[in-house]
Motif scaffolding. Structure first.
Motif, PDB file in Angstrom:
ATOM      1  N   VAL B 137       0.849  -1.188   0.000  1.00  0.00           N
ATOM      2  CA  VAL B 137       0.000   0.000   0.000  1.00  0.00           C
ATOM      3  C   VAL B 137       0.887   1.241   0.000  1.00  0.00           C
ATOM      4  N   ALA B 138       0.517   2.198  -0.828  1.00  0.00           N
ATOM      5  CA  ALA B 138       1.201   3.498  -0.845  1.00  0.00           C
ATOM      6  C   ALA B 138       0.185   4.562  -0.468  1.00  0.00           C
ATOM      7  N   HIS B 139       0.457   5.255   0.630  1.00  0.00           N
ATOM      8  CA  HIS B 139      -0.488   6.263   1.134  1.00  0.00           C
ATOM      9  C   HIS B 139       0.079   7.654   0.836  1.00  0.00           C
ATOM     10  N   PHE B 140      -0.588   8.372  -0.056  1.00  0.00           N
ATOM     11  CA  PHE B 140      -0.147   9.711  -0.468  1.00  0.00           C
ATOM     12  C   PHE B 140      -0.940  10.792   0.244  1.00  0.00           C
ATOM     13  N   ASP B 141      -0.288  11.918   0.510  1.00  0.00           N
ATOM     14  CA  ASP B 141      -1.076  13.116   0.781  1.00  0.00           C
ATOM     15  C   ASP B 141      -0.403  14.339   0.175  1.00  0.00           C
ATOM     16  N   VAL B 142      -1.068  15.479   0.309  1.00  0.00           N
ATOM     17  CA  VAL B 142      -0.606  16.713  -0.309  1.00  0.00           C
ATOM     18  C   VAL B 142       0.228  17.500   0.708  1.00  0.00           C
ATOM     19  N   VAL B 143       1.404  17.919   0.303  1.00  0.00           N
ATOM     20  CA  VAL B 143       2.273  18.690   1.192  1.00  0.00           C
ATOM     21  C   VAL B 143       1.626  20.051   1.506  1.00  0.00           C
ATOM     22  N   ASP B 144       1.542  20.374   2.779  1.00  0.00           N
ATOM     23  CA  ASP B 144       0.987  21.669   3.213  1.00  0.00           C
ATOM     24  C   ASP B 144      -0.404  21.951   2.669  1.00  0.00           C
ATOM     25  N   VAL B 145      -1.249  20.962   2.654  1.00  0.00           N
ATOM     26  CA  VAL B 145      -2.563  21.151   2.036  1.00  0.00           C
ATOM     27  C   VAL B 145      -3.381  22.231   2.743  1.00  0.00           C
ATOM     28  N   THR B 146      -3.268  22.293   4.064  1.00  0.00           N
ATOM     29  CA  THR B 146      -4.107  23.251   4.799  1.00  0.00           C
ATOM     30  C   THR B 146      -3.712  24.686   4.463  1.00  0.00           C
ATOM     31  N   ASP B 147      -2.428  24.980   4.583  1.00  0.00           N
ATOM     32  CA  ASP B 147      -1.982  26.348   4.297  1.00  0.00           C
ATOM     33  C   ASP B 147      -2.150  26.700   2.817  1.00  0.00           C
ATOM     34  N   THR B 148      -1.791  25.758   1.950  1.00  0.00           N
ATOM     35  CA  THR B 148      -1.776  26.065   0.520  1.00  0.00           C
ATOM     36  C   THR B 148      -3.172  26.076  -0.098  1.00  0.00           C
ATOM     37  N   TYR B 149      -4.040  25.208   0.372  1.00  0.00           N
ATOM     38  CA  TYR B 149      -5.336  25.077  -0.290  1.00  0.00           C
ATOM     39  C   TYR B 149      -6.515  25.345   0.662  1.00  0.00           C
ATOM     40  N   THR B 150      -6.686  24.508   1.675  1.00  0.00           N
ATOM     41  CA  THR B 150      -7.908  24.568   2.481  1.00  0.00           C
ATOM     42  C   THR B 150      -8.139  25.953   3.091  1.00  0.00           C
ATOM     43  N   ASP B 151      -7.070  26.534   3.631  1.00  0.00           N
ATOM     44  CA  ASP B 151      -7.224  27.846   4.268  1.00  0.00           C
ATOM     45  C   ASP B 151      -7.001  28.998   3.289  1.00  0.00           C
ATOM     46  N   ALA B 152      -6.699  28.684   2.029  1.00  0.00           N
ATOM     47  CA  ALA B 152      -6.338  29.750   1.084  1.00  0.00           C
ATOM     48  C   ALA B 152      -7.301  29.868  -0.093  1.00  0.00           C
ATOM     49  N   GLU B 153      -7.843  28.749  -0.525  1.00  0.00           N
ATOM     50  CA  GLU B 153      -8.751  28.744  -1.677  1.00  0.00           C
ATOM     51  C   GLU B 153     -10.174  28.519  -1.194  1.00  0.00           C
ATOM     52  N   SER B 154     -11.124  28.657  -2.122  1.00  0.00           N
ATOM     53  CA  SER B 154     -12.488  28.268  -1.774  1.00  0.00           C
ATOM     54  C   SER B 154     -12.532  26.746  -1.663  1.00  0.00           C
ATOM     55  N   ALA B 155     -13.488  26.248  -0.901  1.00  0.00           N
ATOM     56  CA  ALA B 155     -13.605  24.801  -0.703  1.00  0.00           C
ATOM     57  C   ALA B 155     -13.788  24.082  -2.032  1.00  0.00           C
ATOM     58  N   PHE B 156     -14.496  24.720  -2.953  1.00  0.00           N
ATOM     59  CA  PHE B 156     -14.717  24.068  -4.241  1.00  0.00           C
ATOM     60  C   PHE B 156     -13.429  24.032  -5.063  1.00  0.00           C
ATOM     61  N   ASP B 157     -12.656  25.093  -4.996  1.00  0.00           N
ATOM     62  CA  ASP B 157     -11.379  25.077  -5.705  1.00  0.00           C
ATOM     63  C   ASP B 157     -10.421  24.037  -5.110  1.00  0.00           C
ATOM     64  N   SER B 158     -10.416  23.928  -3.806  1.00  0.00           N
ATOM     65  CA  SER B 158      -9.570  22.901  -3.177  1.00  0.00           C
ATOM     66  C   SER B 158     -10.005  21.510  -3.635  1.00  0.00           C
ATOM     67  N   LEU B 159     -11.301  21.308  -3.695  1.00  0.00           N
ATOM     68  CA  LEU B 159     -11.809  20.020  -4.168  1.00  0.00           C
ATOM     69  C   LEU B 159     -11.294  19.718  -5.557  1.00  0.00           C
ATOM     70  N   ARG B 160     -11.405  20.717  -6.445  1.00  0.00           N
ATOM     71  CA  ARG B 160     -10.948  20.471  -7.822  1.00  0.00           C
ATOM     72  C   ARG B 160      -9.448  20.231  -7.882  1.00  0.00           C
ATOM     73  N   THR B 161      -8.692  20.956  -7.089  1.00  0.00           N
ATOM     74  CA  THR B 161      -7.243  20.746  -7.067  1.00  0.00           C
ATOM     75  C   THR B 161      -6.902  19.317  -6.648  1.00  0.00           C
ATOM     76  N   VAL B 162      -7.543  18.889  -5.564  1.00  0.00           N
ATOM     77  CA  VAL B 162      -7.262  17.541  -5.061  1.00  0.00           C
ATOM     78  C   VAL B 162      -7.715  16.486  -6.065  1.00  0.00           C
ATOM     79  N   GLU B 163      -8.878  16.692  -6.666  1.00  0.00           N
ATOM     80  CA  GLU B 163      -9.391  15.724  -7.648  1.00  0.00           C
ATOM     81  C   GLU B 163      -8.474  15.650  -8.872  1.00  0.00           C
TER      82      GLU B 163
END
Lengths: 257, 257, 257, 257
Positions: B137-163
């Motif tokens: 199993v390889a478990h990935f996540d996004v580096v600094d997701v909270t600062d870079t996306y969740t707290d910086a972009e709209s929730a919908f934009d963060s969703l699209r970025t992650v998708e």
């Protein structure tokens, strides 16, 4: 134009919780996330809202007709039934994209997603007041999905095909038409739109076909609530299936966008 | 190489059911889908499997260590608790992609997803036999997701970025490395892989950064079951976070792929 | 004699939690309790155990065949999905009543139900080892319950009638035959018994009729697990219904008690 | 006098379903029943109702403030999420017992619980109209339950003690005071009452002590809905605990009964 009320539900400080004191088992987290989402779907759904799972730690809802007391009640119920708490932020605007951006901005102003002292924020001023036509829902699905994909490709390839079409559609609807589109399982995408013309829908369907090679059709409906608009959209989509149409619904020819 | 056992769970004839005799309310369907998925996560999860929601009407699971009787028990439990039934199909192969393709093919051979007389098919020969190293199993996540996306972009934009990052990653892992990657909420993607080298992981992370502009890191683990491999991967990912690494885990240098 | 393994699941420090910092809404508590119970039923049930809701904050299970690791897994899953934690205590004895008494005593020795520092205790030594005949289940229901009560009395009067019959039956089975009887909804009572004779069953049914005026019948089965014994008991109860018998099942004439 | 609206929820033709085509596994039925009850608690609870599990196949709710459309919505949601359907019947009267008897009678007039052609009946005329004082709730618990029972007796003996006290209390409140009492887990009994005097509460508490040897105390509250009356009762019960009272709440001295 519509008058869409959007609510962002964000689990407070969720990331750190999932690894404290040590990483928690994935199936437990998956069950927790799905339980919490299903609970939100029940609670907002029983009041004619629509709830979209998006990233599960951030959930977006269309909440026309649902007031502040009902929002607070949802927050309280989560606290009483789950090991996590949620913050809620609501905004209202002429387009879903603008409402969503404002709802997010309000929550960000209340504190970061991983700030330990932002807990159970409740921002914005949700109201039960809503009028006929305040919400427009466009319900998309994939033409012949079973024959073309589910029964023909591997399940994983079908997933990627549907996800790719979704992302293409979401980008076109958001960037070109201030709309929010959500994948809701199967081959279904539900978009909340600001009152789009037939031409706009045809254009995004054409664009997705060209870019992702997937044929969509769409039923459109409006109403005072997401449930009303969404059910009307579902009936319009049924009409697409029966009469082999690409776009159906009570679209006003003169709508801008 | 690994020896991954993959199970496809498909709701029987679901599409027609959702609109018979008339379209059913969306929040009810959303709650049903999430309830059913959470139930599968509990049942397979309690036996050390991993379950991924994918399209909700098609769910994929890694089921090393889970035998035919347990699969039949899951099928029976669904029949007894939900208004729908499910078919299950299992296959085993040296790569997750091959196992998944074979599992799907077996179910397709049993009948189409919307054939009314294919009901509760149970195909393949799942077994409890599994060995150390059979699952990676390889478990990935996004580096600094909270600062870079969740707290910086709209929730919908963060969703699209992650998708978008997810889809890019899924394509690279599947088409280049016979792996199956699944978005599991938040900023997390879990992939089932056939024993990849450090270089392979670095290559896909670089590729996603170049194509989608998103920085990932990944913890890798193996084991006899998804739970064992997955928990090892989670600890490796924690090590990435603490030591600012891109790839961590017990990777065998000589692995092919 | 049987060799029944009983597990007591007790929510840690639940009473104070329900009123801290202020009384929590009753429907939230009711949903939480039912969710937690349903989760335990899924988890122990998928491993052939039977779980009884009893007081909801204390739940009793028959866990023959379920080992310590599986018990620890249940405890972990509750911690990961609920706002409360649970302690578990298991014991094994020739009679269900003796096993239950010992399981309770072990938990009481670990600390009181409302001692804040007793949290997630795991006592006893549950084992997967179990043999044919280690569990006996007696499944009772009320003769003609629909015509006599449900369709004839008020729902509240039917409830009281069934509860009264249950309590009478539970007392007779426990005090006279070292058995544990549980109301499981509808008109059903499931008892775990230590291998009783036909005469013993006839005697308790006669006693309930005399004391509470309610006619019962009972199917009896045994097995290595609660699921096996319980399913055999259900088939025996079906035979009672079809052939108008009071007691059915594979009862050994020479059994003591 | 109060003006209590009571709703009976009855699973249609449930008994036969549980054994068709063969007896279904007990833990599956237990999980189904608890899931369905938790769902009803969420749905009525989010609209300020109280729901009591009673026999699980028959569930009683106090539904002041909940109209016919909301009742129909609950019925629809059950149909969409469970393998069973429910009938609902509502009545309103000056006493809870009279309302409950009338609600049952209306459902019985619509057809028997096991008549295959009575499906999703919806009887009575539930209304959102309710006034301050229309509902009175009395919330009982057992004095020193943890020290006296939970930490001192076996879990099964505590269960029987609590059940025996409940039944004694239910009989006295129903037969003497036209009230409905329900065991709600732990050591809690919630009664819906028609506006009783302090003397009436003291009398039933004395009666239960004499007959069952169990010491109760009770907080009483009233309101326009079950939630309002129930929360007031909970606060009154807290006052009993803090000030060592037997009866607390805003009782009108001149109340009859």
């Amino acid at each position: 134009m519509t008058n869409t009320q959007v609510t962002l539900v964000q689990i407070d400080n969720y990331g750190p919780w999932t690894v404290t004191p040590a990483p928690r088992r994935e199936p437990d987290l998956q069950a927790l996330q799905a339980d919490l989402y299903a609970d939100l779907a029940r609670q907002f759904g029983s009041r004619d809202g629509y709830v979209f799972y998006t990233r599960f730690d951030n959930v977006l809802a269309v909440t026309n007709g649902i007031d502040r007391a009902a929002h607070a009640r949802v927050q309280e119920a989560v606290r009483n039934r789950y090991p996590v708490t949620v913050s809620l932020s609501t905004a209202r605007a002429e387009t879903p994209a603008a409402a969503e951006a404002e709802a997010t901005a309000r929550l960000q102003a209340a504190g970061g997603a991983q700030e330990a002292d932002r807990r159970e924020a409740l921002r914005g001023d949700p109201t039960a007041r809503t009028e006929s036509g305040d919400v427009e829902v466009a319900h998309f699905d994939v033409v012949d999905v079973t024959d073309t994909y589910t029964d023909a490709e591997s399940a994983f390839d079908s997933l990627r095909t549907v996800e790719r079409a979704y992302l293409e559609l979401a980008d076109r609807l958001h960037d070109g038409h201030d709309s929010l589109a959500f994948f809701v399982g199967g081959d279904n995408v539900i978009a909340v739109t600001p009152g789009l013309s037939r031409g706009a829908y045809e254009s995004v369907v054409d664009g997705v076909r060209a870019a992702a090679g997937v044929d969509l059709r769409v039923g459109v409906g409006d109403g005072a609530t997401a449930a009303e608009a969404g059910m009307s959209a579902k009936h319009a989509l049924e009409e697409c299936r029966e009469r082999d149409l690409t776009v159906s619904g009570d679209l006003r020819a003169i709508r801008g966008n």
